[in-house]
Structure formats: structure tokens, C-alpha cells
Scaffold this motif. Structure first.
Motif, mmCIF file in Angstrom:
data_model
loop_
_atom_site.group_PDB
_atom_site.id
_atom_site.type_symbol
_atom_site.label_atom_id
_atom_site.label_comp_id
_atom_site.label_asym_id
_atom_site.label_seq_id
_atom_site.Cartn_x
_atom_site.Cartn_y
_atom_site.Cartn_z
ATOM 1 N N ASP A 3 0.860 -1.212 0.002
ATOM 2 C CA ASP A 3 0.051 -0.068 0.117
ATOM 3 C C ASP A 3 0.691 1.266 -0.005
ATOM 4 O OD1 ASP A 3 -2.341 -1.467 -0.069
ATOM 5 O OD2 ASP A 3 -2.475 -1.633 2.232
ATOM 6 N N PHE A 4 2.213 1.197 0.225
ATOM 7 C CA PHE A 4 2.936 2.563 0.276
ATOM 8 C C PHE A 4 3.237 2.901 -0.940
ATOM 9 C CE2 PHE A 4 5.113 0.312 4.390
ATOM 10 C CZ PHE A 4 4.106 0.875 5.104
ATOM 11 N N ILE A 5 3.129 4.117 -1.316
ATOM 12 C CA ILE A 5 3.438 4.766 -2.580
ATOM 13 C C ILE A 5 4.626 4.934 -3.099
ATOM 14 C CG2 ILE A 5 1.292 6.299 -2.274
ATOM 15 C CD1 ILE A 5 3.256 8.569 -1.655
ATOM 16 N N ASN A 6 5.633 4.512 -2.133
ATOM 17 C CA ASN A 6 6.947 4.373 -2.693
ATOM 18 C C ASN A 6 7.905 3.367 -1.879
ATOM 19 O OD1 ASN A 6 8.299 5.938 -0.710
ATOM 20 N ND2 ASN A 6 7.592 7.637 -1.547
ATOM 21 N N GLY A 7 9.218 3.077 -2.085
ATOM 22 C CA GLY A 7 9.852 1.981 -1.338
ATOM 23 C C GLY A 7 10.468 2.518 -0.088
ATOM 24 N N PHE A 8 10.226 3.852 0.087
ATOM 25 C CA PHE A 8 11.125 4.118 1.366
ATOM 26 C C PHE A 8 10.766 3.641 2.460
ATOM 27 C CE2 PHE A 8 10.764 6.787 5.215
ATOM 28 C CZ PHE A 8 12.277 7.441 5.307
ATOM 29 N N TRP A 9 9.327 3.576 2.801
ATOM 30 C CA TRP A 9 8.940 2.848 4.306
ATOM 31 C C TRP A 9 9.503 1.440 4.261
ATOM 32 C CZ3 TRP A 9 8.498 5.503 8.086
ATOM 33 C CH2 TRP A 9 7.972 6.974 8.342
ATOM 34 N N SER A 10 9.284 0.591 3.061
ATOM 35 C CA SER A 10 9.466 -0.844 2.944
ATOM 36 C C SER A 10 11.053 -0.821 3.537
ATOM 37 C CB SER A 10 9.422 -1.444 1.524
ATOM 38 O OG SER A 10 7.772 -1.311 1.210
ATOM 39 N N ASN A 11 11.896 -0.003 2.847
ATOM 40 C CA ASN A 11 13.460 -0.061 3.187
ATOM 41 C C ASN A 11 13.762 0.066 4.510
ATOM 42 O OD1 ASN A 11 13.772 -0.826 0.245
ATOM 43 N ND2 ASN A 11 13.915 1.096 -0.178
ATOM 44 N N TYR A 12 12.991 1.227 4.906
ATOM 45 C CA TYR A 12 13.011 1.656 6.457
ATOM 46 C C TYR A 12 12.723 0.537 7.473
ATOM 47 C CZ TYR A 12 11.931 4.041 10.814
ATOM 48 O OH TYR A 12 11.618 4.247 12.214
ATOM 49 N N ILE A 13 11.607 0.024 7.090
ATOM 50 C CA ILE A 13 11.083 -1.140 7.897
ATOM 51 C C ILE A 13 12.309 -2.315 7.978
ATOM 52 C CG2 ILE A 13 9.397 -3.138 8.299
ATOM 53 C CD1 ILE A 13 7.330 -0.971 7.359
ATOM 54 N N ALA A 14 12.805 -2.845 6.691
ATOM 55 C CA ALA A 14 13.627 -3.882 6.516
ATOM 56 C C ALA A 14 14.926 -3.444 7.286
ATOM 57 C CB ALA A 14 13.994 -4.145 5.002
ATOM 58 N N VAL A 15 15.509 -2.303 7.364
ATOM 59 C CA VAL A 15 16.763 -1.791 7.614
ATOM 60 C C VAL A 15 16.558 -1.771 9.232
ATOM 61 C CG1 VAL A 15 18.297 0.100 8.392
ATOM 62 C CG2 VAL A 15 17.618 -0.375 5.883
ATOM 63 N N PHE A 16 15.221 -1.445 9.693
ATOM 64 C CA PHE A 16 15.091 -1.334 11.183
ATOM 65 C C PHE A 16 14.859 -2.741 11.780
ATOM 66 C CE2 PHE A 16 12.372 -1.172 14.991
ATOM 67 C CZ PHE A 16 12.918 0.109 15.617
ATOM 68 N N THR A 17 14.426 -3.451 11.260
ATOM 69 C CA THR A 17 14.024 -5.057 11.629
ATOM 70 C C THR A 17 15.295 -5.895 11.559
ATOM 71 O OG1 THR A 17 11.898 -5.026 10.621
ATOM 72 C CG2 THR A 17 12.978 -7.123 11.110
ATOM 73 N N THR A 18 16.279 -5.493 10.577
ATOM 74 C CA THR A 18 17.550 -6.328 10.682
ATOM 75 C C THR A 18 18.333 -5.747 11.604
ATOM 76 O OG1 THR A 18 17.461 -6.389 8.224
ATOM 77 C CG2 THR A 18 19.738 -6.573 9.125
ATOM 78 N N ALA A 19 18.454 -4.187 11.999
ATOM 79 C CA ALA A 19 19.203 -3.698 12.947
ATOM 80 C C ALA A 19 18.847 -4.116 14.270
ATOM 81 C CB ALA A 19 18.955 -2.023 12.993
ATOM 82 N N ALA A 20 17.540 -4.472 14.530
ATOM 83 C CA ALA A 20 16.790 -4.892 15.723
ATOM 84 C C ALA A 20 17.373 -6.235 16.182
ATOM 85 C CB ALA A 20 15.243 -4.833 15.865
ATOM 86 N N ILE A 21 17.310 -7.154 15.290
ATOM 87 C CA ILE A 21 17.793 -8.397 15.288
ATOM 88 C C ILE A 21 19.231 -8.590 15.718
ATOM 89 C CG2 ILE A 21 17.863 -10.761 14.299
ATOM 90 C CD1 ILE A 21 15.069 -10.274 13.014
ATOM 91 N N ALA A 22 20.070 -7.737 14.898
ATOM 92 C CA ALA A 22 21.505 -7.891 14.813
ATOM 93 C C ALA A 22 21.915 -7.119 16.191
ATOM 94 C CB ALA A 22 22.069 -7.058 13.818
ATOM 95 N N GLY A 23 21.149 -6.259 16.646
ATOM 96 C CA GLY A 23 21.306 -5.723 18.160
ATOM 97 C C GLY A 23 21.189 -6.606 19.086
ATOM 98 N N CYS A 24 20.042 -7.191 19.068
ATOM 99 C CA CYS A 24 19.612 -8.347 20.179
ATOM 100 C C CYS A 24 21.084 -9.491 20.161
ATOM 101 C CB CYS A 24 18.499 -9.187 19.794
ATOM 102 S SG CYS A 24 17.068 -8.124 20.277
ATOM 103 N N ALA A 25 21.476 -9.897 18.835
ATOM 104 C CA ALA A 25 22.295 -10.835 18.808
ATOM 105 C C ALA A 25 23.564 -10.295 19.469
ATOM 106 C CB ALA A 25 22.554 -11.357 17.626
ATOM 107 N N LEU A 26 24.180 -9.076 19.127
ATOM 108 C CA LEU A 26 25.215 -8.235 19.638
ATOM 109 C C LEU A 26 25.319 -8.200 21.156
ATOM 110 C CD1 LEU A 26 27.930 -7.108 18.699
ATOM 111 C CD2 LEU A 26 26.659 -4.979 18.499
ATOM 112 N N LEU A 27 24.137 -7.857 21.490
ATOM 113 C CA LEU A 27 23.993 -7.571 23.173
ATOM 114 C C LEU A 27 24.169 -9.103 23.765
ATOM 115 C CD1 LEU A 27 23.373 -6.082 25.449
ATOM 116 C CD2 LEU A 27 20.950 -6.791 25.116
#
Length: 307
Positions: A3-27
């Protein structure tokens, strides 16, 4: 995500999700590697409230295991299901697909019920109490939000219990309207009519067609200007069902009553939409609903909401 009109929010969510999982593993990794020097009494030397001492014990293995399983589960979920930006997931699951599957299953289960109705003409079906009970439920679930539970409509929403039809009130036309929907458009006509005074005169002439209260002098002055409206509404103002132009002589006002309401319509125009139901309802359901709506304006027995 589609439903998003461009790829910004999709990319934002993908980056944020990756950072969250990587952060948990790093911690978890840092916590596991960090060694706090212990004293002979196995404490860290931290004391709170004078006597609360922090012990230098390792994290419980069950806690660490659950933490690792949570990370693994998160990665597995994002691989199987949508959630990682615009990636649809390997299972191609979606809420829309789930809904469609449930509706398809329900419609299949209801086929025997509707089979007994499809062979009957709408005029005949409108007198069948069992069919009308089904029709009432279809109406309440799909039409009452706009036309009201009593089907008498409101401002901007047609009354289905009278015999005033914009596009025709035969069963075929009602079926067509339900199936395909309608878009009614009255263009702004002030420029074609003339000055603001001309618009007021035309408004009074329109009111005079149905015997509504009006200024007779202005109505006579507005009659010649009505030619700009006659292309759709007809020279006699009786409308044209072929294009959905309302009858102006019956004193039924869909978008408001009185001089100011008519002036606003001439000045601003109006666009109305009846949404198509062909993607929501089956052909058999539309047939029953058509019979119910037709019966509303023909005095056929209706369900409890109208009694």
C-alpha cells in the motif's frame, strides 16, 4: 507493505528490523564474553541501599537459550511470512489471501442455500419470506451503512423504499447497480448559467418544477437559463435515467432542499459513488439482494427491521 506509494517505508522497515535482530544478537554476544572480576566472596563490589550486594553469577542457561530461540524464531518468521520490508515471505501468506480463502469456503458451504433461490425471478423471490430473511442480512451487512437499516437513506444516500430511481428501478437495473456500482457526477454549472443572480433565478425555477416554495418572479427569469441544465435533466426537468440525471419535478432532494442547497449544487457540482459489490458478493447473493431491494419499493413482505 504494497500500500506504500514508494519504497522508502519498506526499506526503512527492513533496515530497522535487521538492526533490531542484529542488536539483540550483539547484546547477547557481548554479555556472554564480558567477564567481571569477582572477589573472593563471588561479588562484583556493587552495593545498593547499604546491604544489597550484586553477585557475580553467570546468566542462567535456560534464559540464554530462550534469548537465542527468540532470535532464531524472528529470523525464521521473517523468512516464511511478510514483515521484512516488501518481501512477501516464502509461504506467500497474506491477510488478504487468508480472507479470500475464508470467503471462498463460506460461499461454497452456502451454495446449497442459494441454489433454491437462483431459479426464481426477483419479482417472485421478493415474496419468499426465507429469501427475504437472507436478503435482509445481506442488506444489513453491505448496504445499511449508507442507506440506513430502514433503507430510507439520508442526505447523499438514496431512499430505496420509494419509486424514485436515478438509474431505473427494474430488477435488471438494480442488479446492474449492485454489481457494477455507479458514479454520479453533476458538474459545476455556474459558468454556463451566467451571473450569481442568474444562478439564483435558475435555483428558484428548479424549485418551481416540484411546487416547492420559491420566488415566482425569479423562477420566470431563470426559466430561459435552465437550457444549460436541460441537456441532462430534460427540457421538462424530469431527468434521464440513462445517465442518472435526477427528476427535478418530484420534490425528492438527494443532496439537500431549498434555494441555498440548489444554488450550492449549481455552483459546486457533486460527485457521488455507489461502490461495486461484484468482488464482495457472489452472483447468487446479488440476485437475492436485488430481490430484497426491489421488494422494498413494491410493498412486498420485508424482514423485521421494517415491521
Amino acid at each position: 507493505m504494497s500500500d506504500f506509494i514508494n519504497g522508502f517505508w519498506s526499506n526503512y522497515i527492513a533496515v530497522f528490523t535487521t538492526a533490531a535482530i542484529a542488536g539483540c544478537a550483539l547484546l547477547l554476544w557481548i554479555t556472554a564474553r564480558k567477564k567481571v572480576p569477582a572477589r573472593s566472596d563471588n561479588t562484583t563490589g556493587h552495593v545498593w541501599d547499604e546491604d544489597l550486594t550484586e553477585m557475580n553469577n553467570p546468566l542462567p542457561l535456560w534464559w540464554v537459550g530462550l534469548f537465542v530461540l527468540t532470535i532464531v524464531f524472528g529470523i525464521g518468521y521473517l523468512f516464511l511470512y511478510p514483515g521484512f520490508g516488501d518481501y512477501p515471505g516464502s509461504l506467500k501468506w497474506s491477510t488478504r489471501g487468508e480472507y479470500t480463502a475464508e470467503v471462498t469456503t463460506a460461499n461454497k458451504e452456502l451454495e446449497p442455500l442459494y441454489a433454491q433461490f437462483t431459479a426464481k425471478a426477483p419479482e417472485e423471490l421478493a415474496g419468499d419470506p426465507a429469501a427475504m430473511a437472507v436478503g435482509e442480512r445481506l442488506f444489513m451487512n453491505n448496504c445499511a451503512q449508507c442507506h440506513g437499516s430502514d433503507a430510507r437513506g439520508g442526505k447523499g444516500f438514496p431512499n430505496l423504499t420509494d419509486n424514485d430511481w436515478l438509474h431505473g428501478g427494474t430488477p435488471d437495473k438494480i442488479n446492474e447497480t449492485i454489481t457494477k456500482g455507479r458514479i454520479g457526477m453533476m458538474p459545476p454549472m455556474a459558468a454556463a448559467v451566467g451571473s450569481a443572480d442568474d444562478v439564483k433565478n435558475v435555483a428558484n425555477y428548479v424549485l418551481s418544477l416540484s411546487g416547492a416554495p420559491h420566488d415566482s418572479v425569479r423562477a420566470q427569469l431563470g426559466k430561459p437559463k435552465f437550457v444549460a441544465c436541460a441537456a441532462c435533466h430534460g427540457a421538462d426537468g424530469k431527468g434521464n435515467q440513462a445517465i442518472g440525471a435526477p427528476n427535478l419535478t418530484d420534490d425528492i432532494w438527494l443532496h439537500g432542499y431549498g434555494e441555498q442547497a440548489v444554488i450550492a449544487m449549481v455552483n459546486n457540482g457533486k460527485t457521488n459513488q455507489m461502490p461495486a459489490q461484484e468482488e464482495k458478493l457472489t452472483t447468487a447473493q446479488i440476485h437475492v439482494l436485488t430481490s430484497y431491494v426491489w421488494g422494498l419499493s413494491h410493498g412486498r413482505p420485508q424482514a423485521s427491521a421494517k415491521q
